[in-house]
Motif scaffolding. Structure first.
Motif, PDB file in Angstrom:
ATOM      1  N   GLU A  69      44.983  62.509  38.516  1.00 37.16           N
ATOM      2  CA  GLU A  69      44.440  61.873  39.718  1.00 37.16           C
ATOM      3  C   GLU A  69      43.203  61.022  39.426  1.00 37.16           C
ATOM      4  OE1 GLU A  69      43.817  65.131  42.342  1.00 37.16           O
ATOM      5  OE2 GLU A  69      45.926  65.246  42.980  1.00 37.16           O
ATOM      6  N   LEU A  70      42.532  61.307  38.291  1.00 30.77           N
ATOM      7  CA  LEU A  70      41.375  60.488  37.925  1.00 30.77           C
ATOM      8  C   LEU A  70      41.793  59.073  37.536  1.00 30.77           C
ATOM      9  CD1 LEU A  70      38.974  62.736  35.769  1.00 30.77           C
ATOM     10  CD2 LEU A  70      38.572  61.788  38.037  1.00 30.77           C
ATOM     11  N   GLY A  71      43.008  58.944  37.042  1.00 32.48           N
ATOM     12  CA  GLY A  71      43.491  57.627  36.638  1.00 32.48           C
ATOM     13  C   GLY A  71      42.851  57.123  35.366  1.00 32.48           C
ATOM     14  N   ALA A  72      42.331  58.017  34.553  1.00 34.02           N
ATOM     15  CA  ALA A  72      41.680  57.628  33.299  1.00 34.02           C
ATOM     16  C   ALA A  72      42.507  58.125  32.124  1.00 34.02           C
ATOM     17  CB  ALA A  72      40.281  58.231  33.225  1.00 34.02           C
ATOM     18  N   LYS A  73      42.587  57.309  31.070  1.00 34.59           N
ATOM     19  CA  LYS A  73      43.329  57.728  29.890  1.00 34.59           C
ATOM     20  C   LYS A  73      42.548  58.753  29.071  1.00 34.59           C
ATOM     21  CE  LYS A  73      45.984  53.440  29.394  1.00 34.59           C
ATOM     22  NZ  LYS A  73      46.309  52.300  28.510  1.00 34.59           N
ATOM     23  N   ARG A  74      41.224  58.631  29.123  1.00 37.61           N
ATOM     24  CA  ARG A  74      40.375  59.551  28.377  1.00 37.61           C
ATOM     25  C   ARG A  74      39.234  60.026  29.273  1.00 37.61           C
ATOM     26  NH1 ARG A  74      41.353  59.245  22.782  1.00 37.61           N
ATOM     27  NH2 ARG A  74      42.707  57.499  22.202  1.00 37.61           N
ATOM     28  N   VAL A  75      38.733  61.221  28.999  1.00 38.53           N
ATOM     29  CA  VAL A  75      37.661  61.780  29.821  1.00 38.53           C
ATOM     30  C   VAL A  75      36.550  62.341  28.931  1.00 38.53           C
ATOM     31  CG1 VAL A  75      39.141  62.362  31.773  1.00 38.53           C
ATOM     32  CG2 VAL A  75      38.803  64.034  29.931  1.00 38.53           C
ATOM     33  N   GLN A  94      22.107  72.337  23.380  1.00 39.95           N
ATOM     34  CA  GLN A  94      22.474  73.733  23.120  1.00 39.95           C
ATOM     35  C   GLN A  94      23.941  74.000  23.438  1.00 39.95           C
ATOM     36  OE1 GLN A  94      20.319  75.728  21.611  1.00 39.95           O
ATOM     37  NE2 GLN A  94      18.802  74.084  21.689  1.00 39.95           N
ATOM     38  N   LEU A  95      24.483  73.325  24.457  1.00 42.12           N
ATOM     39  CA  LEU A  95      25.886  73.501  24.843  1.00 42.12           C
ATOM     40  C   LEU A  95      26.672  72.259  24.448  1.00 42.12           C
ATOM     41  CD1 LEU A  95      25.338  75.138  28.347  1.00 42.12           C
ATOM     42  CD2 LEU A  95      25.612  76.244  26.124  1.00 42.12           C
ATOM     43  N   ASP A  96      27.954  72.428  24.255  1.00 40.68           N
ATOM     44  CA  ASP A  96      28.746  71.360  23.647  1.00 40.68           C
ATOM     45  C   ASP A  96      29.381  70.416  24.668  1.00 40.68           C
ATOM     46  OD1 ASP A  96      28.302  72.023  20.974  1.00 40.68           O
ATOM     47  OD2 ASP A  96      29.798  73.620  21.058  1.00 40.68           O
ATOM     48  N   THR A  97      29.646  69.206  24.177  1.00 42.69           N
ATOM     49  CA  THR A  97      30.314  68.150  24.937  1.00 42.69           C
ATOM     50  C   THR A  97      31.461  67.607  24.092  1.00 42.69           C
ATOM     51  OG1 THR A  97      28.372  67.480  26.206  1.00 42.69           O
ATOM     52  CG2 THR A  97      30.032  65.793  25.824  1.00 42.69           C
ATOM     53  N   ALA A  98      32.558  67.261  24.746  1.00 42.01           N
ATOM     54  CA  ALA A  98      33.682  66.622  24.051  1.00 42.01           C
ATOM     55  C   ALA A  98      33.938  65.272  24.710  1.00 42.01           C
ATOM     56  CB  ALA A  98      34.927  67.492  24.116  1.00 42.01           C
ATOM     57  N   LEU A  99      33.951  64.217  23.920  1.00 43.89           N
ATOM     58  CA  LEU A  99      34.143  62.863  24.447  1.00 43.89           C
ATOM     59  C   LEU A  99      35.510  62.318  24.034  1.00 43.89           C
ATOM     60  CD1 LEU A  99      30.614  61.322  23.707  1.00 43.89           C
ATOM     61  CD2 LEU A  99      31.396  62.484  25.772  1.00 43.89           C
ATOM     62  N   VAL A 138      29.223  79.287  32.714  1.00 36.70           N
ATOM     63  CA  VAL A 138      29.385  77.874  32.388  1.00 36.70           C
ATOM     64  C   VAL A 138      30.479  77.232  33.231  1.00 36.70           C
ATOM     65  CG1 VAL A 138      29.884  76.205  30.569  1.00 36.70           C
ATOM     66  CG2 VAL A 138      28.641  78.309  30.032  1.00 36.70           C
ATOM     67  N   ALA A 139      30.072  76.305  34.077  1.00 34.03           N
ATOM     68  CA  ALA A 139      31.043  75.412  34.708  1.00 34.03           C
ATOM     69  C   ALA A 139      31.253  74.240  33.755  1.00 34.03           C
ATOM     70  CB  ALA A 139      30.510  74.940  36.054  1.00 34.03           C
ATOM     71  N   VAL A 140      32.306  73.471  33.982  1.00 37.81           N
ATOM     72  CA  VAL A 140      32.604  72.330  33.110  1.00 37.81           C
ATOM     73  C   VAL A 140      32.882  71.106  33.970  1.00 37.81           C
ATOM     74  CG1 VAL A 140      34.186  71.376  31.392  1.00 37.81           C
ATOM     75  CG2 VAL A 140      33.508  73.791  31.261  1.00 37.81           C
ATOM     76  N   VAL A 141      32.236  69.984  33.617  1.00 44.92           N
ATOM     77  CA  VAL A 141      32.437  68.719  34.324  1.00 44.92           C
ATOM     78  C   VAL A 141      33.430  67.874  33.534  1.00 44.92           C
ATOM     79  CG1 VAL A 141      31.346  66.609  35.156  1.00 44.92           C
ATOM     80  CG2 VAL A 141      30.099  68.767  35.239  1.00 44.92           C
ATOM     81  N   VAL A 142      34.424  67.352  34.230  1.00 44.70           N
ATOM     82  CA  VAL A 142      35.385  66.432  33.621  1.00 44.70           C
ATOM     83  C   VAL A 142      35.252  65.101  34.351  1.00 44.70           C
ATOM     84  CG1 VAL A 142      37.808  65.971  33.117  1.00 44.70           C
ATOM     85  CG2 VAL A 142      36.943  68.336  33.062  1.00 44.70           C
ATOM     86  N   GLN A 143      34.892  64.040  33.595  1.00 45.59           N
ATOM     87  CA  GLN A 143      34.682  62.721  34.206  1.00 45.59           C
ATOM     88  C   GLN A 143      35.422  61.646  33.434  1.00 45.59           C
ATOM     89  OE1 GLN A 143      30.195  63.174  34.133  1.00 45.59           O
ATOM     90  NE2 GLN A 143      30.414  61.906  35.969  1.00 45.59           N
ATOM     91  N   ALA A 144      35.765  60.589  34.153  1.00 42.79           N
ATOM     92  CA  ALA A 144      36.356  59.436  33.486  1.00 42.79           C
ATOM     93  C   ALA A 144      35.408  58.953  32.401  1.00 42.79           C
ATOM     94  CB  ALA A 144      36.613  58.331  34.508  1.00 42.79           C
ATOM     95  N   MET A 145      35.951  58.720  31.220  1.00 42.95           N
ATOM     96  CA  MET A 145      35.140  58.328  30.069  1.00 42.95           C
ATOM     97  C   MET A 145      34.618  56.905  30.236  1.00 42.95           C
ATOM     98  SD  MET A 145      34.022  59.382  27.134  1.00 42.95           S
ATOM     99  CE  MET A 145      33.048  58.538  25.890  1.00 42.95           C
TER     100      MET A 145
END
Length: 679
Positions: A69-75, A94-99, A138-145
């Motif tokens: 539904e985000l319409g993004a190929k990568r987040v 201190q906490l990790d991010t994945a791009l 820990v909640a996790v945010v997923v956003q259009a890249m």
């Protein structure tokens, strides 16, 4: 999003600080900004309820649907702990991010973020900040890249000077992660929030070719150097900075990105630490200061004077009818003393004091009161002698400002004429007490008798000399060779007054200068006579004090040594590297032995100045036991800078080649005002 997952998945634009315990600090802030109409990339939140459940299997279909539904190929998949991005703890790195996460890698990326809270570094950080287990969900945010062309961080207040009217922006080409990690030295801009102008900038950073791994391998080439942000981009950033700060009601640390000319805000949090401000004792550059001294003095023999000054300055600051005294430093070291203030501020203050003294027309009363007081203090000790100084302090500051004040009154004359008037009219009518004693010495030609009569002749703020006989013997020889040395020469003031057409108020002001000079000369003789009475200190001053905003604060030995080096022993330093002061630890200087660190697992002795290429969260244990930190790369908003400010650790970043120039065991001095490292 499926109703069965209503407490596990939430649209980003529907969350805020009311759901903090459910969505965490980062998501709450992003949701608030979306509601405020700010350009935040769209996304959703995997809540702390999902984390507590401990498994993503039951959420897989809902997660993938939300991704589609985000319409993004990568987040971008980013952690959002409950305590994260608070005003007390930034959790920087201190906490990790994945791009650049694809649909197939989404679940693994979420698990990756979840697991980061259990790492040794994160648990150690939580322990240091006394963050309870309940706040570590820990909640996790997923956003259009955002595939940024340029990215960076901005502070809506200057984190070094604490200037609330400045916005500090740092930016790099490519992803903002490069800036935060400190692997690239960013371009920096300091902007005035009121005028919108750039007041300071460093627009160039080193060209680099870097490999950055996030989610999947991605090669990021940084080969262009120069203007990172255009004028329009800076204006857009400043507008958004002010809007966000107004929305939250406090200074913010904001991450941003530009893609195809569009601005996106990807994070905002309170500035976690402002301890990196200039020390309270900072007065400016040495050549900007007024210096009284360094003169020979010890705290004991000046304690009565300093105690009186402290009380007088404090009373002035609380009197709206009197000039407000400037910030001032007094220091004692190696049997020397110095008084420092900003030269312009001190000059204006004393000139205002002279004009105030004129208006009040109080000279005769002050002189009479002082003479009466000192007659009662003939055999008084240090604490009692404070009374003798009090009636003189207004006159003293007025005399300091007399020349500037009278110069303004005589502006119609050329400078040469003004000097002639000043020289003629301000020479005291009475000989100084030293000149009178010189006359007596010449007439008697008897050093022994003079020494018996004036045993205090060589006493002063440095103490009791007990060398009067030698003084008079040497003085007599000098006076024989130069008989006029003790004589004052005065011109015919009446003729000069007619010649220059001086006005009555000008003559009155000039007369006051002579009277004040005579008053201070009489006071000096009294001071010298009374040093022999000093057996105990009149106050608590030992090393020095700072007067600022109506309050006096005592300095300790270390602070005095640092300030003395900065303002008295200042010389052209043998600077080997220089960078940006990210945190000064409330000191002007830091010195010690260097240890060049190649890996966070290196065996490093405690209390060393660490020199690293850049830091990551794994370096935090070493930073906790270090004396200071120097990095090759990074700016004021890199991981090294943020953590240094939280630890209040002296830190200079962006030296470019510190690890190449500095060697293990080198003894260095870090100038935490100029950002220079010398050895």
């Amino acid at each position: 999003m499926a109703s069965s997952a209503i407490s596990y998945l939430l649209p980003l634009n529907e969350v805020g600080y009311k759901q903090l315990s459910l969505v965490g600090g980062k998501a709450a802030s992003l949701g608030e900004m979306l509601k405020a109409g700010l350009p935040v990339p769209s996304g959703f939140v995997i809540t702390t309820d999902a984390y507590k459940q401990g498994s993503l299997k039951s959420l897989k279909s809902d997660l993938l649907k939300a991704f589609d539904e985000l319409g993004a190929k990568r987040v971008a998949v980013r952690s959002s702990a409950v305590a994260e991005d608070s005003g007390d703890a930034s959790w920087a790195g201190q906490l990790d991010t994945a791009l650049n996460v694809t649909r197939d890698g989404l679940l693994d990326a979420v698990e990756y973020c979840w697991q980061s809270i259990l790492s040794n570094r994160a648990q150690s950080y939580a322990k240091d900040h006394k963050i309870s287990k309940s706040k570590q969900a820990v909640a996790v945010v997923v956003q259009a890249m955002v595939n940024s062309d340029t990215a960076g961080v901005m502070f809506t207040a200057n984190p070094i000077s604490e200037n609330l009217d400045q916005c500090v922006i740092e930016a790099v080409f490519g992803l903002g992660e490069l800036l935060v990690q400190g692997v690239v030295t960013p371009a920096s801009y300091v902007m005035d929030k009121k005028s919108g102008k750039v007041v300071e900038s460093s627009k160039h950073h080193q060209a680099k070719k870097l490999i950055y791994k996030a989610g999947q391998n991605q090669e990021i080439k940084v080969t262009e150097a120069g203007e990172v942000l255009a004028a329009k981009q800076l204006k857009d950033l400043l507008d958004k900075a002010k809007q966000i700060e107004t929305y939250y009601g406090k200074p913010q640390d904001i991450e941003f990105a530009f893609e195809g000319g569009e601005l996106y805000i990807v994070q905002s949090r309170p500035i976690t630490s402002m301890e990196a401000r200039a020390p309270a004792t900072a007065l400016g550059e040495p050549d900007e200061l007024f210096y009284w001294g360094p003169s020979r003095a010890t705290t004991l023999y000046m304690s009565d004077f300093m105690e009186a000054e402290e009380k007088y300055l404090t009373s002035l600051a609380g009197d709206p009818k009197m000039p407000n005294p400037p910030k001032s430093l007094v220091m004692f070291r190696d049997k020397k003393m110095v008084w420092l203030s900003n030269a312009k501020a001190f000059s204006k203050f004393t000139a205002d004091m002279f004009m105030s003294y004129q208006v009040r027309d109080r000279f005769d009363n002050d002189l009479e009161e002082w003479r009466k007081v000192v007659r009662q203090l003939e055999n008084a000790d240090g604490p009692e002698l404070v009374k003798g100084w009090k009636p003189t302090l207004f006159a003293e500051f007025a005399l300091y400002g007399a020349e500037r004040s009278i110069t303004h009154q005589l502006l119609r004359f050329e400078s040469k004429m003004r000097q002639e008037i000043w020289d003629a009219f301000t020479v005291p009518d009475e000989l100084t007490f030293i000149a009178k004693i010189d006359q007596e010495l010449v007439e008697s030609a008897d050093p022994a008798t003079m020494a018996s009569k004036y045993p205090w002749i060589d006493d002063g703020y440095r103490g009791v000399a007990n060398k009067a006989r030698q003084y008079f013997t040497d003085r007599l020889e000098m006076l024989k060779e130069n008989p006029s040395s003790g004589q004052d020469k005065r011109k015919d003031r009446g003729e000069l007054a007619k010649k220059f057409g001086l006005k009555s108020d000008e003559l009155k002001a000039l007369t006051l200068v002579r009277q004040l000079a005579e008053f201070m000369d009489e006071r000096k003789a009294w001071m010298m006579r009374t040093r022999r009475n000093m057996t105990k200190s009149a106050g608590k001053i030992e090393y020095g004090w700072l007067f600022d905003k109506g309050k006096v604060t005592l300095l300790n030995e270390r602070a005095t040594e640092e300030l003395w080096e900065r303002y008295i022993n200042f010389k052209s330093s043998n600077s080997v590297v220089s960078g940006v002061v990210a945190c000064n630890g409330n000191h002007h200087f830091a010195n010690g032995k260097v240890h060049v660190v190649h890996s966070p697992t290196d065996n490093v002795p405690n209390d060393r100045i660490l020199v690293v290429t850049a830091t990551s969260p794994s370096y935090v244990p070493l930073m906790r036991t270090a004396r200071a930190l120097i990095t090759d790369h990074g700016g004021m908003m890199s991981h090294a800078a943020i953590v240094a400010r939280e630890l209040n650790l002296p830190c200079i970043v962006g030296t470019h080649h510190g690890t190449k120039v500095l060697k293990d065991g080198d003894k260095v001095v870090m100038d935490l005002v100029k950002g220079e490292v010398s050895k």
